[in-house]
Structures are given as structure tokens and as C-alpha cells.
Design a protein around this motif. Structure first.
Motif, PDB file in Angstrom:
ATOM      1  N   HIS A 253      17.880   2.124   9.551  1.00 24.18           N
ATOM      2  CA  HIS A 253      19.170   2.558   9.421  1.00 24.18           C
ATOM      3  C   HIS A 253      19.662   2.747  10.966  1.00 24.18           C
ATOM      4  O   HIS A 253      20.911   2.405  10.998  1.00 24.18           O
ATOM      5  CB  HIS A 253      19.316   3.597   8.758  1.00 24.18           C
ATOM      6  CG  HIS A 253      20.654   4.233   8.587  1.00 24.18           C
ATOM      7  ND1 HIS A 253      21.560   3.767   7.803  1.00 24.18           N
ATOM      8  CD2 HIS A 253      21.288   5.444   9.320  1.00 24.18           C
ATOM      9  CE1 HIS A 253      22.663   4.495   8.137  1.00 24.18           C
ATOM     10  NE2 HIS A 253      22.349   5.516   9.056  1.00 24.18           N
ATOM     11  N   TYR A 254      19.120   3.346  11.889  1.00 22.21           N
ATOM     12  CA  TYR A 254      19.549   3.607  13.207  1.00 22.21           C
ATOM     13  C   TYR A 254      19.321   2.273  14.155  1.00 22.21           C
ATOM     14  O   TYR A 254      18.198   2.126  14.526  1.00 22.21           O
ATOM     15  CB  TYR A 254      18.980   4.811  13.769  1.00 22.21           C
ATOM     16  CG  TYR A 254      19.097   5.985  12.906  1.00 22.21           C
ATOM     17  CD1 TYR A 254      20.599   6.593  13.079  1.00 22.21           C
ATOM     18  CD2 TYR A 254      18.095   6.514  11.892  1.00 22.21           C
ATOM     19  CE1 TYR A 254      20.627   7.791  11.973  1.00 22.21           C
ATOM     20  CE2 TYR A 254      18.451   7.594  11.273  1.00 22.21           C
ATOM     21  CZ  TYR A 254      19.678   8.266  11.191  1.00 22.21           C
ATOM     22  OH  TYR A 254      19.876   9.252  10.375  1.00 22.21           O
ATOM     23  N   GLU A 256      19.153   2.111  17.108  1.00 19.82           N
ATOM     24  CA  GLU A 256      18.220   2.260  18.389  1.00 19.82           C
ATOM     25  C   GLU A 256      17.042   2.199  18.068  1.00 19.82           C
ATOM     26  O   GLU A 256      15.851   2.324  18.790  1.00 19.82           O
ATOM     27  CB  GLU A 256      18.627   3.870  18.920  1.00 19.82           C
ATOM     28  CG  GLU A 256      18.416   4.872  18.095  1.00 19.82           C
ATOM     29  CD  GLU A 256      19.536   6.114  18.662  1.00 19.82           C
ATOM     30  OE1 GLU A 256      20.457   6.233  17.924  1.00 19.82           O
ATOM     31  OE2 GLU A 256      18.814   6.600  19.478  1.00 19.82           O
ATOM     32  N   TRP A 257      16.643   2.292  16.606  1.00 18.28           N
ATOM     33  CA  TRP A 257      15.089   1.984  16.332  1.00 18.28           C
ATOM     34  C   TRP A 257      14.757   0.792  16.051  1.00 18.28           C
ATOM     35  O   TRP A 257      13.762   0.381  15.698  1.00 18.28           O
ATOM     36  CB  TRP A 257      15.049   2.811  14.972  1.00 18.28           C
ATOM     37  CG  TRP A 257      14.784   4.389  15.129  1.00 18.28           C
ATOM     38  CD1 TRP A 257      14.634   5.068  16.339  1.00 18.28           C
ATOM     39  CD2 TRP A 257      14.736   5.341  14.324  1.00 18.28           C
ATOM     40  NE1 TRP A 257      14.561   6.323  16.048  1.00 18.28           N
ATOM     41  CE2 TRP A 257      14.538   6.603  14.813  1.00 18.28           C
ATOM     42  CE3 TRP A 257      14.585   5.332  12.833  1.00 18.28           C
ATOM     43  CZ2 TRP A 257      14.302   7.794  14.038  1.00 18.28           C
ATOM     44  CZ3 TRP A 257      14.528   6.623  12.143  1.00 18.28           C
ATOM     45  CH2 TRP A 257      14.362   7.697  12.536  1.00 18.28           C
ATOM     46  N   HIS A 690      14.406   7.246   5.699  1.00 20.21           N
ATOM     47  CA  HIS A 690      13.242   7.424   6.660  1.00 20.21           C
ATOM     48  C   HIS A 690      12.478   8.730   6.612  1.00 20.21           C
ATOM     49  O   HIS A 690      13.088   9.675   6.616  1.00 20.21           O
ATOM     50  CB  HIS A 690      13.784   7.232   8.285  1.00 20.21           C
ATOM     51  CG  HIS A 690      14.406   5.930   8.404  1.00 20.21           C
ATOM     52  ND1 HIS A 690      13.790   4.720   8.133  1.00 20.21           N
ATOM     53  CD2 HIS A 690      15.610   5.385   8.613  1.00 20.21           C
ATOM     54  CE1 HIS A 690      14.752   3.781   8.540  1.00 20.21           C
ATOM     55  NE2 HIS A 690      15.923   4.322   8.805  1.00 20.21           N
TER      56      HIS A 690
ATOM     57  N   HIS B  29      19.606   9.851   5.115  1.00 22.38           N
ATOM     58  CA  HIS B  29      18.643   8.926   5.720  1.00 22.38           C
ATOM     59  C   HIS B  29      17.471   9.565   6.119  1.00 22.38           C
ATOM     60  O   HIS B  29      16.614   8.813   7.048  1.00 22.38           O
ATOM     61  CB  HIS B  29      19.287   8.006   6.655  1.00 22.38           C
ATOM     62  CG  HIS B  29      20.234   7.260   6.207  1.00 22.38           C
ATOM     63  ND1 HIS B  29      20.043   5.860   5.212  1.00 22.38           N
ATOM     64  CD2 HIS B  29      21.802   6.997   6.030  1.00 22.38           C
ATOM     65  CE1 HIS B  29      21.136   5.520   4.932  1.00 22.38           C
ATOM     66  NE2 HIS B  29      22.195   6.098   5.576  1.00 22.38           N
ATOM     67  N   GLY B  30      17.192  10.730   6.095  1.00 23.88           N
ATOM     68  CA  GLY B  30      16.033  11.241   6.513  1.00 23.88           C
ATOM     69  C   GLY B  30      15.752  11.427   7.854  1.00 23.88           C
ATOM     70  O   GLY B  30      16.728  11.981   8.474  1.00 23.88           O
ATOM     71  N   LEU B  31      14.727  11.139   8.377  1.00 24.07           N
ATOM     72  CA  LEU B  31      14.353  11.529   9.831  1.00 24.07           C
ATOM     73  C   LEU B  31      15.530  10.615  10.528  1.00 24.07           C
ATOM     74  O   LEU B  31      16.145   9.467  10.181  1.00 24.07           O
ATOM     75  CB  LEU B  31      13.111  10.817  10.320  1.00 24.07           C
ATOM     76  CG  LEU B  31      11.930  11.709   9.704  1.00 24.07           C
ATOM     77  CD1 LEU B  31      10.517  11.030   9.979  1.00 24.07           C
ATOM     78  CD2 LEU B  31      12.025  13.023  10.224  1.00 24.07           C
ATOM     79  N   LYS B  32      15.655  11.086  11.697  1.00 21.83           N
ATOM     80  CA  LYS B  32      16.862  10.580  12.757  1.00 21.83           C
ATOM     81  C   LYS B  32      16.265  10.614  13.942  1.00 21.83           C
ATOM     82  O   LYS B  32      15.512  11.498  14.542  1.00 21.83           O
ATOM     83  CB  LYS B  32      18.049  11.355  12.501  1.00 21.83           C
ATOM     84  CG  LYS B  32      18.296  12.651  12.524  1.00 21.83           C
ATOM     85  CD  LYS B  32      19.529  13.172  12.454  1.00 21.83           C
ATOM     86  CE  LYS B  32      19.645  13.775  11.093  1.00 21.83           C
ATOM     87  NZ  LYS B  32      21.015  14.353  10.911  1.00 21.83           N
ATOM     88  N   PRO B  33      16.757   9.789  14.826  1.00 21.53           N
ATOM     89  CA  PRO B  33      16.275   9.965  16.416  1.00 21.53           C
ATOM     90  C   PRO B  33      16.728  11.180  16.996  1.00 21.53           C
ATOM     91  O   PRO B  33      17.649  11.919  16.586  1.00 21.53           O
ATOM     92  CB  PRO B  33      17.204   8.750  16.960  1.00 21.53           C
ATOM     93  CG  PRO B  33      17.841   7.782  15.795  1.00 21.53           C
ATOM     94  CD  PRO B  33      17.863   8.721  14.799  1.00 21.53           C
TER      95      PRO B  33
END
Lengths: 726, 279
Positions: A253-254, A256-257, A690, B29-33
Motif C-alpha cells: 500500500h505504501y 516507499e515499501w 499490512h 492498512h495496518g502497519l505503516k512506515p
């Protein structure tokens, strides 16, 4: 010499048949008068039985004259007990039986809880059944995914926990749930772990999951429960079937990942062929699975092949099964960082794990009379793990070898008693540069009696004595009793209760491992003692016609000497008998059809997994898990939406400061049947959630898959996928 | 007709699901940076030992952390330069100590190998261990000038002290680990700064529940070692529960700590210690 022995083996069953007996024959059909192939027909309160052929016909010889009832079962249909009939000596009784399709699983015959066939509602222990149609209907990619909807069952990646029995250990080491194939234990001899990939998917007929300790019949490792995979029998006539699946992973989703521009995908193909002629049947299956994985070093390549040979003549049945698996996959222990969670540290990029397993067994069932039966099996499991924990080195592990034999006698001394008794010997040979060469020996005897006290009340009492020894170490003796009670409060209501104990002997890996891996230094502990447990549960089952049921169960387990990896602050890991734990909880499940279009189902489990010594939760056990879904049937289409939820775990072992989130996964599935084909589409983790179940290992991201199934003979099957229609 | 109508309903439902999924709404979306971080430079003094495996910056919410896994580490930093930049992404919160920790080849992380502290300083070339907290208020907080002095001399150890430890009596059941530590001065009881920063070396090689064990402390030659103690940690490995079991006694003044000065590049043998659990 061999020729003479064969003649003797084939002739003895015929001699053993008393002359003053009769025959029962007939045909089993569905409500549209179509034959049901492979339906089980048993003479109630005896060991006599048969299964139907390609025309749905059955034939049972050697039936004692007098009054009798037949119990007829077929997965997907309501099990039926016929009215009482009378058979005269030397006569043949013709009895055709029609079964009604059951939209919910209706009291199927199970074999795991008591080591002999019995109706599910007569089982004193909590048993869940996953029929094959549920496997294909959920469009699973890996076998273990089929267990997710069950109450009381939680999967931490590939580690299975039944009612909180297990947390997490890499490579599934020291499983507290026994995995069996057709009742034969298949935990790896060195790691004591489960290898879910060992069997082709199309070999699975159904799966039985027994919850609570099963050591009173199955010995070590069954302290949390049992997963018994029942393989398909060769079917009358011939049939070819296949299943092909291709999927694609989305991006994280991100942005940067995002870690690669490659398209990440997975595929698997399963083929099976079965043929029977006269008393001989064969079955063969082949699987190929390939994936890039959704993270760096997540690739896997797998081959499976299996074969089954079945011989059934008079009262003798022989089954031989062989399953081979080769798997090569990348190793992903921990992510690079939370800002780069799909990559591994540079030092682990070359990590690979190679597995190879070979499962063999031979089973002989010999029904000596309506009251006596003997079951004899020999089995061998060869498993090798080719990775070396530090760098690729094919010589680091020798194949682990487990050789077993078991003899079991079934005795029905009276119509209200069914006794099972037997003995088992197992020899394990293991070797590795990390834990040395070791030889283990296990001897056991067991006894169980099921007693029908009255038409509505059944009691079970059993016990097993095990002696386990790793050569050079002291012997470990364990006695595990169990007892249970089932009360039928009417046709649709039952209550059951059970109590028993379990144990798990420490594995060779846990005792002797000495290695450095991913920054951890693992040291041996040869003085490890066996884990032990006591459990008690009480369950209530209520059926509402053929369209709905609910089941509620309360349970408590008490574990002593739990073996857990203890990590000190230097990063040194040692397996130790550290913990005493008490797990209390309840689980509920249900299923209901609303009209002919909508089916809703769900399972909720709540546990309080307490470490009694540390006064905190046991690691990696979510307190609440929910699995629920709904199916919408419109014409040839089926649409399914499914939710999987697990609350945030309160304790972890390795990195307690890492952020953790609950598990919230939603999947949508679409299916259409056309002739012998089924077309399926699934969207898994639809909202790209995630999460980690274990620190620093990201769970599967959103992916979509297309599956094509060719069932070969769906016109004679109730419904290959999904639930049978009313 | 009925069948057609049902198919229409089904297509509508399918469309509804697709529309629902493509709508920009607040979906978990759960975990994030992690965006909150500290960064700066590590300012090295001295030369890195040839046995250096890694140097990292670590932060802990409290000192001492109750366990080693309560320290959050940065990626390895370049220790071959006088000054190396680091970034350490941390969840928002207060961190009592930010330290530079050195790791030797083929050895585990050792809390006695802290070579630098945020808030520490050099006084006459001697590193003075004091520390300052840092605070990250929210997920976007970034502190960019967290410069940390570090002294490789703390881990440039050329001499060794060796001896045996003999245990008498019954070990406490909850023993998790024993260690032998060499200190430049006797730590004040309960002062964990003294325990972890005044220690010259901590050897963890003696397993608990032994009758006898042998230790080896690596220290700097020609410098006095004022206190050699056997430390005990419970089976929960709580660093804040560390206790002295006993110490090397002065042969001339039993009951008093013995001071030793190992020769440069040499080994001082037979520095034996006896522990009496019953007393």
C-alpha cells in the motif's frame, strides 16, 4: 514361499466367515436417483461394512442373521440409519437407500477421535471436519489455509495452534499438534515439525481436526490436538481430474515499501488419476507449485508425487500409499527494517531451505468376524532439510528416518461396547552437524472402550502407556488417560464432555541443536523433559433441521514444563522447560442457510492464555479470533466474502517493542460451474492490510488468483465445490 | 425469466462491491512506515579494534532496559572514519538513553561494550558517561542533531585476567545467568550507570547451576582493576535486577575487594573467587 503366503492370506478371510450367515446388498442413490459412488454402508454395532461401486451398489457378506440396521454415510449428505430389518440365515437382504443432500455438514462419520469409524455426534471429543468441497470452495493455495475457518484453530504463518497450544517457532519445531495422514503420524523425526507441503492437494478427501489432548490414543505431540488428513480412495471406474491456479501479488500500500518492479506471482497445478478394476484400485497425483513470493527471497519451487494402491477382497483390505515432496524455497527470517519490510538483510539474501520428504505406509484391515477386526500398519517417513542454518551446505543434515509399526484390534463384545486396543513401535534416526547423530525408540500400548449406557448416553474410557527413549539418555514413561461422555438430548441436540492428558517428548532438535543463525546463537539442552498437559472441555451442539447448526464449547488446559526457546539478552537461545501455563477459553461456530441463496457461517474463539509463573499472556496467542463469511448463490454463480480477524497478540518473544496490529483480512471469491469445470476467482487480503504474525515478517499482501478445476465426473458428485444445493 | 432477474441482481451486487472497493475512504492498512527518527553523527575517538564486527546506535526507553531486546538499533554504521552519520527510526516516545554499542566478531552483543552516549563527553581524554534523554512527540518528529561521542579505547583491550569461580551452597531456582565483571571502580549498589558504564568487561561464559567455572576478562594493560565481581541475573534476564554474588578479595585483607593491575599484552592468572550462596 511368497506364493504360498499370498494364497494363505487370501484364503484365510474366506475360511473365517461363518457358514450360518446372510448377505445384504442394495444401491445407494441421491434424491434424484443418481448413484453415489464410494458411499459407506456399515451394519450398525458390527465391524461389517462396504462402500458403493460405480453404480452405487454395495454388498456385505457374513452378516449374522437377526435384526439389523444399516448406517449409510457420504460426505455432503445426511448420514442415515435405516429402520430395523430382519435377515434370515443364508438369505440375501436387498435394501436400496436414498440419501438427502445436506446443506450443512450432517453428522459425518469420523475416525480420528476413537481410532474407529463413528458418527461425529457420538464423538466425546470436539472434532471439526473439513470436507474436500470446502478446500476447493475456498480456493486455497496451500493446504494449511483450509484450517483457518475452524473454531479453536489459529495459524501463525505455518504453525498451527489448537486452543492456544502453540505459539511460534521457526520451521514448526516441536509441534504440539500431531499431523497424521490416514491416522499415521508424519511429524518430522528430527524437528518434530509439520510439513504441510508433503502431500498433493488432490489427495485430500477430507480433514479431521480433534481439539484437546489426543495422547491417550496417539502418544507424543498430540497434546494440543490432532490434524488427520484422510486421503482419497481409488474410485470405481476411472477418472482424471486437475486443478490449476495462477495468482498475482499487488504492490504494498505504501509506495516507499515497494521493493521491486518485477511482477510477483504464484502458480500451482495439481493432477490426479484414479482407476479401479475388480478388487484393485490405483490412484496417482502430481503437483507443481512455483512462486516468486511477495517479498525478497520469498521464492519457492515444489514438486509432489503420490500413489495409492488399494486391494479389497472379502474382508481383507490393503492400502499402500507413497508421497514424495521436494521443495526449495528462500529463507526470510527477519526484515531489513520497518521502512524496508519486504527485503531481507544483505547477509541473508542467499539463504535457501531445501526439503525432501518421502512418506510410505502399508495398511491392512482384516475383519475377522462381525465382532473382531484387526488393523496392521507399517510406515516410514524419510525427511531431509538441506539448509544449514548459516550457508548452503548440502551435507549438513542427514535424512531423518522414522520407522513405525502398529497393530490394532477392534472388538465389539456386546452391541453397546466397542473396544480398541493396540501397540505401536517407532524408531527414529536423525543426524546433523548441528545436533549430532541420535536414535530414538518409542513403545506404546493403548486401550479404549466406548460404552453405550443407554440409547441417549455414551461413555468413553481410554489410556495409553508410552515409553520414549533417545539412546544414551534416560527413559521417559508417560501414562495418558482420557474419558468422555456424550448425551443425546433428542435428534438435534447433544452435549459432550471430555477430560484427558497429553504429553510431548522433547525433539532431537530442541535437545541437541548448537548453531549460529541470523544473529542468534543456539545452544543445546540435553536435560529437557517432556511437556505434559491436562485438558477438560464441555460442548453443546444444536441442529436446526438440515439448514443450520450451532456448536459451543468451553475448555481449559493446564500445561506443565512447556518447552519454549528462551532468548537471553546476549541473543543466545536455548530450549528450556520454563513455563507452566493455563489456557481457558470458549469457542462457538455455526452455519445457516437463508433460503436457497444465502449461506452464512462463522467461528469465534476466545482464549485466556496465561503463563502462570510470569503472570502474563503466553507469546504469539491472540485472545480473540473470528472467522466468518457468507456465500451468495445465484444461478451457476457463487460469491463469497470472508473475514479473518485475530486480536493483537499481547506477548512476543524476540522484539517486544516492535509495533503490532490485529489481523484483519477480507477475501472475496467468485465461482462459476460449467459442466465438469469450475472457474474461480479470488481476491485475498482485499484491502491490502499490512500485518505481522511474528515480529519482522510481513504477512501476505493483496493478491488475486484464478483457478480452474476439472473434476472429471461432477455429474455424479453432489457438488464439487461449495456447499451442496438443496 | 426468474433466472435472468437473479443474474441482474447478482451483477448489481458485484458492481456495488467493485465501486465500494475503488472508493477513496479511510481504510485501515495496518502497519505503516516509521517516519519519526533521530539522526546525527557518531564522533569516534581512538582506533577501532581489528576484531570489530559492527557498531550501531541504540536507544532505550529506560535505563537499564529490562531486557536487551528493549534496545532499538540502527543499521550498522561506518566505524572506519572519525565521524559517521547514522539514522535511527523510532516509534514516538521518550528515550532515556541513546548509546553507541560495539560488537566483536563471533561474539554476542554485550552491554558492557557501550562505547558512546548521547550526553557523554570527554574530560582530559577520559570518556565521562552521562546521558541525555530524547523525545519524539509524534510520528513525524525528526531530531537531526543528536551527535554522540564514542571512545574506542573502552574496547581496545590488550590484557587478560583469568581465574576460577567456585560456588558453594544451593543456587537460587530462578537463576538465569551469572557473569564475571571487571570494574575500574566499585559500583554503588543499585546504581546501574555504575554497573554498565564502569564495567571494563563482562564475561557471561559460566553457565548457571555450575559447581565451578572459569572466566576471562579482557581489559587494558597497566591500568588498575579495582573490583572483580560475580554478578547474578534472574531467569527473566531482567537487567535491572542485576545483583553481586561476591567478589575477588584482597589476599591480604579478606573481605575487601582486591585491586589488580594486569601487565600490558599479558595475562594475570589465578584471580579466583568463591561464592557462598548460603551466606
Amino acid at each position: 514361499m511368497i506364493k504360498h503366503l499370498l494364497i494363505l492370506c487370501l484364503a484365510v478371510p474366506a475360511w473365517s466367515r461363518p457358514l450360518n450367515t446372510g448377505f445384504v446388498r442394495g444401491r445407494v442413490t441421491d434424491q434424484e436417483n443418481q448413484p453415489l459412488i464410494g458411499a459407506n454402508v456399515a451394519v450398525e454395532n458390527t465391524l461389517l461394512g462396504s462402500s458403493t461401486d460405480e453404480q452405487g451398489r454395495y454388498f456385505i457378506a457374513g452378516v449374522k442373521p437377526g435384526s439389523l440396521q444399516l448406517r449409510v454415510s457420504y460426505m455432503g449428505y445426511e448420514t442415515r440409519l435405516t429402520s430395523t430389518m430382519t435377515l434370515d440365515s443364508g438369505d440375501t437382504l436387498n435394501q436400496d437407500i436414498r440419501l438427502e443432500a445436506a446443506p450443512v455438514l450432517m453428522n459425518p462419520v469420523v475416525v480420528t477421535a476413537s481410532k474407529h469409524p463413528q458418527a461425529l455426534r457420538s464423538s466425546h471429543q470436539s472434532v471439526s471436519v473439513i470436507p474436500e468441497r470446502s478446500l476447493s470452495g475456498r480456493q486455497i493455495h496451500m493446504l494449511q489455509e483450509s484450517l483457518i475457518p475452524l473454531p479453536g484453530v489459529h495459524l501463525n504463518e505455518k504453525d498451527i495452534s489448537i486452543r492456544g497450544s502453540s505459539g511460534f517457532s521457526f520451521y514448526n519445531i516441536g509441534s504440539r499438534v500431531a499431523l497424521m495422514i490416514d491416522g499415521i503420524p508424519v511429524l518430522t523425526p528430527d524437528f518434530g515439525g509439520i510439513n504441510w507441503e508433503s502431500f498433493p492437494l488432490l489427495d485430500v478427501d477430507h480433514i479431521e481436526v480433534v481439539k484437546g489432548a489426543g495422547s491417550a490414543l496417539y502418544g507424543s505431540s498430540a497434546m494440543g490436538g490432532i490434524v488427520n488428513i484422510i486421503t482419497r480412495k481409488p474410485e470405481p471406474g476411472d477418472r482424471f481430474s486437475f486443478r490449476a491456479q495462477a495468482g498475482i501479488y499487488d504492490r504494498p500500500h505504501y509506495e516507499e515499501w515497494k521493493w521491486t518492479d518485477r511482477i510477483l506471482h504464484y502458480e500451482r497445478a495439481d493432477l490426479a488419476y484414479t482407476r479401479s478394476a475388480g478388487p484393485v484400485g490405483i490412484r496417482a497425483a502430481l503437483t507443481r507449485r512455483v512462486t516468486t513470493g511477495y517479498m525478497e527471497n520469498g521464492q519457492a519451487e515444489q514438486w509432489n508425487a503420490s500413489g495409492k494402491l488399494n486391494f479389497h477382497k472379502n474382508r481383507l483390505r490393503l492400502d499402500c500409499y507413497a508421497a514424495w515432496m521436494q521443495n526449495r524455497e528462500g529463507g526470510f527470517i527477519q526484515w531489513l527494517s520497518q521502512n524496508d519490510p519486504f527485503r531481507v538483510p544483505p547477509g541473508n539474501r542467499e539463504d535457501e531451505i531445501h526439503y525432501q520428504t518421502l512418506n510410505l505406509y502399508g495398511l491392512a484391515h482384516w475383519t475377522l468376524s462381525s465382532k473382531w477386526g484387526i488393523r496392521f500398519r507399517i510406515s516410514a517417513l524419510r525427511s531431509i532439510m538441506g539448509n544449514q542454518l548459516t550457508a548452503y551446505n548440502p551435507g549438513a543434515f542427514k535424512p531423518g528416518l522414522s520407522l513405525g509399526t502398529e497393530i490394532q484390534a477392534d472388538w465389539i463384545p456386546h452391541k453397546n461396547h466397542h473396544a480398541v486396543m493396540g501397540a505401536e513401535i517407532r524408531r527414529d534416526l536423525t543426524g546433523s552437524q548441528y545436533f549430532g547423530n541420535h536414535e530414538g525408540l518409542n513403545l506404546a500400548v493403548f486401550l479404549q472402550n466406548r460404552w453405550r449406557i443407554s440409547p441417549g448416553l455414551e461413555a468413553t474410557l481410554g489410556m495409553r502407556w508410552d515409553t520414549h527413549r533417545i539412546l544414551g539418555e534416560k527413559e521417559d514413561h508417560q501414562i495418558n488417560p482420557k474419558s468422555g461422555l456424550v448425551a443425546h438430548l433428542g435428534e438435534n441436540t447433544s452435549i459432550r464432555a471430555s477430560i484427558g492428558s497429553g504429553f510431548r517428548a522433547a525433539t532431537v532438535f530442541e535437545r541437541y541443536i548448537e548453531a549460529d543463525y541470523a544473529g542468534f546463537h543456539i545452544i543445546p539442552n540435553p536435560k529437557l523433559e517432556s511437556e505434559t498437559s491436562w485438558f477438560a472441555d464441555i460442548g453443546f451442539h444444536q441442529r436446526f433441521g438440515r439448514r443450520a447448526f450451532i456448536e459451543i464449547c468451553l475448555f481449559e488446559s493446564d500445561y506443565r514444563n512447556l518447552i519454549e526457546p528462551v532468548i537471553d539478552f546476549l541473543g543466545t537461545i536455548q530450549f528450556r522447560n520454563t513455563t507452566r501455563a493455563r489456557i481457558t477459553g470458549c469457542e462457538g461456530s455455526g452455519e445457516a442457510w437463508i433460503g436457497n441463496l444465502l449461506r452464512v457461517y462463522g467461528a469465534v474463539t476466545w482464549i485466556l492464555p496465561r503463563d502462570v509463573l510470569l503472570d502474563q499472556d503466553l507469546p504469539y496467542r491472540p485472545r480473540l479470533t473470528v472467522n466468518s463469511g457468507t456465500d451468495l448463490y445465484i444461478g451457476p454463480w457463487r460469491l463469497q466474502a470472508e473475514l479473518r480477524y485475530a486480536s493483537r497478540v499481547r506477548q512476543v518473544s524476540i522484539n517486544p517493542l516492535d509495533p503490532r496490529v490485529p489481523l484483519k483480512l477480507i477475501a472475496f471469491r467468485l465461482e462459476r460451474q460449467w459442466r465438469d469445470f469450475i472457474f474461480q476467482f479470488s481476491l485475498n487480503n482485499a484491502f491490502n492490510y499490512h500485518y505481522t504474525q511474528v515480529e519482522r515478517r510481513m504477512g501476505e499482501i493483496r493478491n488475486a488468483a484464478f483457478t480452474l478445476i476439472y473434476s472429471g465426473r461432477s455429474d455424479r458428485q453432489p457438488n464439487f465445490s461449495g456447499q451442496p444445493r438443496i | 425469466m426468474y433466472r435472468k432477474q437473479r443474474s441482474k441482481y447478482f451483477m448489481c451486487l458485484l458492481l456495488f462491491v467493485v465501486v465500494l472497493m475503488t472508493q477513496p475512504c479511510s481504510i485501515d492498512h495496518g502497519l505503516k512506515p516509521i517516519h519519526s527518527r533521530i539522526s546525527g553523527h557518531v564522533l569516534f575517538r581512538g582506533t577501532a579494534p581489528t576484531t570489530t564486527d559492527q557498531v550501531r546506535v541504540g536507544a532505550a526507553a529506560s535505563f537499564p532496559p529490562s531486557q536487551m531486546n528493549e534496545i532499538l538499533f540502527s543499521d550498522p554504521i561506518d566505524f572506519r572514519r572519525d565521524s559517521a552519520r547514522y539514522e535511527l527510526y523510532l516509534p514516538p516516545g521518550d528515550y532515556e538513553v541513546v548509546a553507541v554499542i560495539w560488537k566483536e566478531h563471533n561474539q554476542p552483543w554485550n552491554i558492557s561494550d557501550i562505547i558512546g552516549l548521547y550526553g557523554g563527553f570527554f574530560l582530559n581524554d577520559v570518556f565521562i558517561p552521562s546521558f541525555l534523554p530524547v523525545s519524539l512527540e509524534d510520528g513525524d518528529s525528526q531530531l537531526d542533531d543528536i551527535h554522540i561521542p564514542a571512545d574506542f579505547n573502552r574496547v581496545n583491550r590488550d590484557a587478560k585476567i583469568r581465574g576460577s569461580v567456585t560456588f558453594f551452597g544451593t543456587w537460587p531456582k530462578n537463576s538465569g545467568m551469572v557473569a564475571v565483571a571487571a570494574f575500574s571502580k566499585k559500583p554503588a549498589p543499585g546504581d546501574f550507570v555504575d554497573y554498565y558504564f564502569s564495567s571494563l568487561y563482562i564475561d557471561y561464559s559460566i553457565p548457571p547451576f555450575s559447581a565451578e567455572g572459569f572466566y576471562q576478562c579482557r581489559v587494558r594493560g597497566n591500568e588498575p582493576v579495582a573490583y572483580i565481581a560475580v554478578l547474578w541475573i534472574d531467569d527473566g534476564f531482567h537487567l535491572d535486577q542485576i545483583r553481586d554474588l561476591g567478589f575477588y578479595e584482597d589476599p591480604l585483607e579478606p573481605g575487601e575487594p582486591g585491586v589488580v593491575i594486569p601487565p600490558a599484552n599479558g595475562v594475570l592468572e589465578n584471580i579466583d573467587i568463591q561464592i557462598h550462596f548460603d551466606s
